[in-house]
Write an enzyme that holds these catalytic residues in place. Structure first.
Site, mmCIF file in Angstrom:
data_model
loop_
_atom_site.group_PDB
_atom_site.id
_atom_site.type_symbol
_atom_site.label_atom_id
_atom_site.label_comp_id
_atom_site.label_asym_id
_atom_site.label_seq_id
_atom_site.Cartn_x
_atom_site.Cartn_y
_atom_site.Cartn_z
ATOM 1 N N THR A 157 37.448 6.399 29.776
ATOM 2 C CA THR A 157 36.731 7.239 30.205
ATOM 3 C C THR A 157 36.299 7.892 31.740
ATOM 4 O OG1 THR A 157 35.471 7.358 27.892
ATOM 5 C CG2 THR A 157 34.689 8.971 29.688
ATOM 6 N N SER A 541 48.468 -12.155 10.515
ATOM 7 C CA SER A 541 48.395 -12.548 11.385
ATOM 8 C C SER A 541 47.460 -13.805 10.972
ATOM 9 C CB SER A 541 48.316 -12.095 12.803
ATOM 10 O OG SER A 541 46.797 -11.743 12.969
ATOM 11 N N LYS A 584 43.831 -10.976 21.873
ATOM 12 C CA LYS A 584 42.984 -11.693 21.202
ATOM 13 C C LYS A 584 42.774 -13.681 21.888
ATOM 14 C CE LYS A 584 45.756 -11.257 16.723
ATOM 15 N NZ LYS A 584 46.717 -11.586 15.725
HETATM 16 P P1 ADP Z 1 35.213 3.161 27.443
HETATM 17 O O1 ADP Z 1 36.296 5.127 27.834
HETATM 18 O O2 ADP Z 1 37.226 2.550 27.586
HETATM 19 O O3 ADP Z 1 34.739 3.445 26.094
HETATM 20 P P2 ADP Z 1 34.003 3.879 29.238
HETATM 21 O O4 ADP Z 1 34.530 4.064 30.380
HETATM 22 O O5 ADP Z 1 32.991 4.182 29.076
HETATM 23 O O6 ADP Z 1 34.450 2.929 28.245
HETATM 24 O O7 ADP Z 1 33.479 2.346 30.427
HETATM 25 C C1 ADP Z 1 31.649 2.000 30.230
HETATM 26 C C2 ADP Z 1 31.878 1.527 31.656
HETATM 27 O O8 ADP Z 1 31.649 0.952 31.781
HETATM 28 C C3 ADP Z 1 31.208 2.551 32.864
HETATM 29 O O9 ADP Z 1 30.059 3.134 33.050
HETATM 30 C C4 ADP Z 1 32.247 2.312 33.247
HETATM 31 O O10 ADP Z 1 31.951 2.976 34.875
HETATM 32 C C5 ADP Z 1 32.217 1.280 34.139
HETATM 33 N N1 ADP Z 1 32.872 0.913 33.589
HETATM 34 C C6 ADP Z 1 34.306 -0.414 32.933
HETATM 35 N N2 ADP Z 1 35.232 -0.635 33.381
HETATM 36 C C7 ADP Z 1 35.158 -0.868 34.922
HETATM 37 C C8 ADP Z 1 35.770 -1.112 35.977
HETATM 38 N N3 ADP Z 1 36.678 -1.769 35.970
HETATM 39 N N4 ADP Z 1 35.326 -1.777 37.560
HETATM 40 C C9 ADP Z 1 33.472 -0.258 36.614
HETATM 41 N N5 ADP Z 1 33.520 -0.192 36.313
HETATM 42 C C10 ADP Z 1 34.020 -0.007 35.127
#
Ligand code: ADP
Length: 634
Positions: A157, A541, A584
């Protein structure tokens, strides 16, 4: 007066001809209706909607590789491949941009209506229609829609949000998880009581432009329609062949969605309806190893959480040892969602502690100018993590006027005295987040061999993350039947049958029985269980792991505790390739596994697609036959 309001609004909009025509008709209708008639109400609401949509308003797409790179780097650590893929699209978009604009329809200029006499009407004037952007969609192959695929909390997201910022579009997100009613997408017919347009029309109204980036979350969890098929409605909205004239039931007018940049997210590709998946360009976003999580926590999560707890200027430090401990003992997951929650909790607790320890009354408040005191502070914009709330020192006359009387109770941020020092370390972490969620690396672990009848499998869960899955077997008095528990699907049950038959057929070679004529389990049942019992498991698997557990059960020798395995098996004992290896392997990492047995046919895929950082510290052994598996685990 109402009619005039609609006319004024319409005058500022660049409605397409068809819309204009309907608008005029409805306006005439409204004029002829008794204002108290219920139909007048319906018409009024309808006119409200069509005069609030951003007809002909576009933000110019900014295709700058450098700017996009900067935005992506600023918001996210790691995700190297994903960022590269996105930048490729941006680069191609830049090169092809002017070519593509030839095929996109320029917003129609209707000279009759565009000369408006805006006399400071009550509605804020819409942004001036901008000329056609160079290009509208990211140049994915065949104009496909980007689908970000990966486990929860890996940043799908937030990458979507960054992408919007990178190419200069407005951002709107909606989730279709569990959505079962087509009307949510396509709108209700106007004759309905309380009818509303669909989500996408609501999105356009909210963002105020006709080419936002719309993120559609959880398309793998689209509900079953009790009222039409949501997936075909979604397809209609997304498909570039159809969405130039998307028909919303409420508006009953074609709207052009061809310039909306759609991005979807999903945890699990297998539950996405095929026609929808066909239109997607899948970009993988995988889980993180511990080191990456630590950096994300240090550079992103902690500073954000600290600021939003109002502690940005305080000497409060979440030390590395505490972060490592959180990752290992509290938030063992592919992504960083729980880690983020924990970090936020720590800073909130700290805030509470500081306020309590100092005594609320003793905390000095910043001086407020006398005339602003009544107005106190209402941030003009929503407070967000990245906009620190600043104490209001200069009364802002315009601001004051807008302040509602009930907000006068709001206070300025307190100044935390420099005498406050807080260190959160691995040792005092418990005070903030309670005892660890995990007590050990995994349910069954070394250093030596596991108890007889147990082995360590590697599974791929429905939410897109990997997991270390122990397999337990025992025998009970009986007649040689097989009992399976642990919410196992049909395919995994068949794997268990294959494994059992194979072991029975080779019982003598494996020294389970002492003569070739003797039958293993002639008067016993075998029970295979896969914890955790409430999580459904499916797929072929687990074959090699079930087989190893059964051989251990029969021979009485425990399997090595530091080895995990994944692989489908055939009756002849071949080990066949499986999916989800990257996740995994990441799961094995989290659980402290040192050796993984993987199908030889997965070798090329692993070597090519699993980054070295993920493979580091893990010995991968490729096997073709179950005998090789047994050689390694015993
Ligand atoms: P998803 O949509 O994959 O479930 P989100 O986008 O909601 O995950 O991410 C969850 C939180 O983790 C957010 O606040 C995001 O900014 C943070 N986050 C995830 N990956 C990173 C990254 N590589 N660097 C900085 N923040 C991250």
């Amino acid at each position: 007066k109402l009619l005039q309001k609609f006319k004024d609004r319409a005058a500022q909009l660049d409605m397409p001809m068809a819309v204009r025509k309907v608008f005029d008709e409805e306006l005439n209708k409204l004029a002829s209706l008794e204002p108290s008639a219920s139909e007048a109400n319906v018409t009024r609401t309808y006119l409200e909607w069509i005069t609030q949509l951003p007809w002909g308003v576009y933000t110019p797409t900014r295709y700058s590789v450098e700017a996009a790179r900067q935005v992506l780097e600023e918001d996210h650590y790691g995700l190297k491949e994903l960022k590269e893929r996105i930048l490729e699209f941006v680069a191609v978009g830049k090169l092809r941009g002017s070519l593509e604009s030839a095929s996109s329809v320029a917003p129609k200029q209707d000279s009759a209506t565009s000369s408006s006499d805006s006399d400071g009407s009550t509605t804020p004037p819409p942004p001036a229609p901008t000329p056609a952007p160079q290009s509208d969609r990211l140049p994915t192959p065949e104009g496909k829609i980007i689908l970000l695929h990966g486990p929860p909390g890996v940043g799908k997201t937030s990458v979507g949000k960054s992408l919007a910022r990178a190419v200069g579009r407005e951002f709107f997100r909606f989730s279709v998880g569990g959505l079962g009613d087509v009307a949510e997408i396509k709108g209700h017919r106007r004759t309905y009581v309380g009818a509303l347009p669909g989500k996408i029309v609501q999105a356009l109204k909210r963002v105020g432009t006709s080419n936002p980036l719309v993120l559609i979350d959880e398309i793998d969890k689209l509900g079953r329609g009790h009222n039409g098929d949501p997936s075909s409605a979604l397809l209609e909205m997304l498909d570039p062949e159809q969405n130039r004239e998307f028909l919303d039931h409420y508006l009953d007018l074609p709207i052009d969605l061809s310039r909306v940049l759609f991005v979807c997210t999903a945890n699990n590709l297998s539950t996405i309806p095929a026609p929808l998946l066909d239109r997607m360009e899948v970009l993988e976003v995988s889980g993180y190893v511990s080191e990456e999580k630590r950096v994300i926590a240090e550079r992103y999560l902690a500073p954000q959480a600290k600021a939003s707890a109002g502690l940005q200027d305080a000497d409060v430090v979440l030390e590395r040892s505490a972060i490592d401990s959180l990752i290992k003992w509290y938030a063992r997951e592919s992504g960083v969602r729980n880690l983020k929650k924990m970090v936020e909790k720590i800073f909130r607790k700290t805030a509470l502690k500081i306020v309590q320890d100092l005594g609320e009354e003793k905390l000095p408040e910043p001086p407020l100018p006398a005339d602003a005191a009544a107005a106190a502070v209402t941030p003009a914009t929503e407070p967000s993590t990245d906009s620190p709330v600043t104490p209001l020192t200069q009364p802002d006359p315009e601001h004051d006027q807008k302040i509602h009387p009930t907000t006068t109770e709001k206070r300025a941020p307190l100044v935390i005295p420099p005498s406050v020092h807080v260190r959160i370390t691995a040792d005092n972490l418990k005070d903030y987040v309670g005892p660890p969620v995990y007590q050990k690396d995994r349910m069954y672990e070394g250093p030596g061999r596991l108890v007889k009848g147990v082995s360590t499998g590697l599974g791929y869960l429905g939410n897109g993350s990997g997991a270390v899955m122990p397999i337990e077997t025992i025998t009970t008095p009986g007649k040689g039947s097989l009992i399976l528990t642990g919410k196992l699907g049909e395919v995994i049950r068949e794997s268990a049958q294959i494994a059992l038959s194979w072991v029975k057929a080779h019982a003598y070679d494996l020294r389970i029985t002492s003569s070739p004529d003797e039958q293993w389990l002639s008067n016993r049942d075998v029970h295979i269980h896969m914890p955790e019992g409430s999580i459904g498991k499916e797929g072929p698997s687990a074959g090699t792991a079930i087989l190893s557990a059964l051989v251990s059960l029969g021979s009485g020798v425990g399997v090595r505790g530091d080895v995990a395995m994944t692989g489908e098996i055939s009756l002849a004992g071949h080990v066949l390739p499986v999916g989800g290896l990257k996740e995994k392997i990441l799961a094995a990492h989290r659980a402290g596994i040192k050796t993984i047995l993987a199908p030889a046919a997965n070798r090329a895929d692993i070597e090519e697609n699993v980054p070295d950082s993920v493979k580091e510290g893990i010995k991968l052994i490729y096997v073709e036959d179950v005998r090789e598996v047994l050689k390694e685990v015993f």
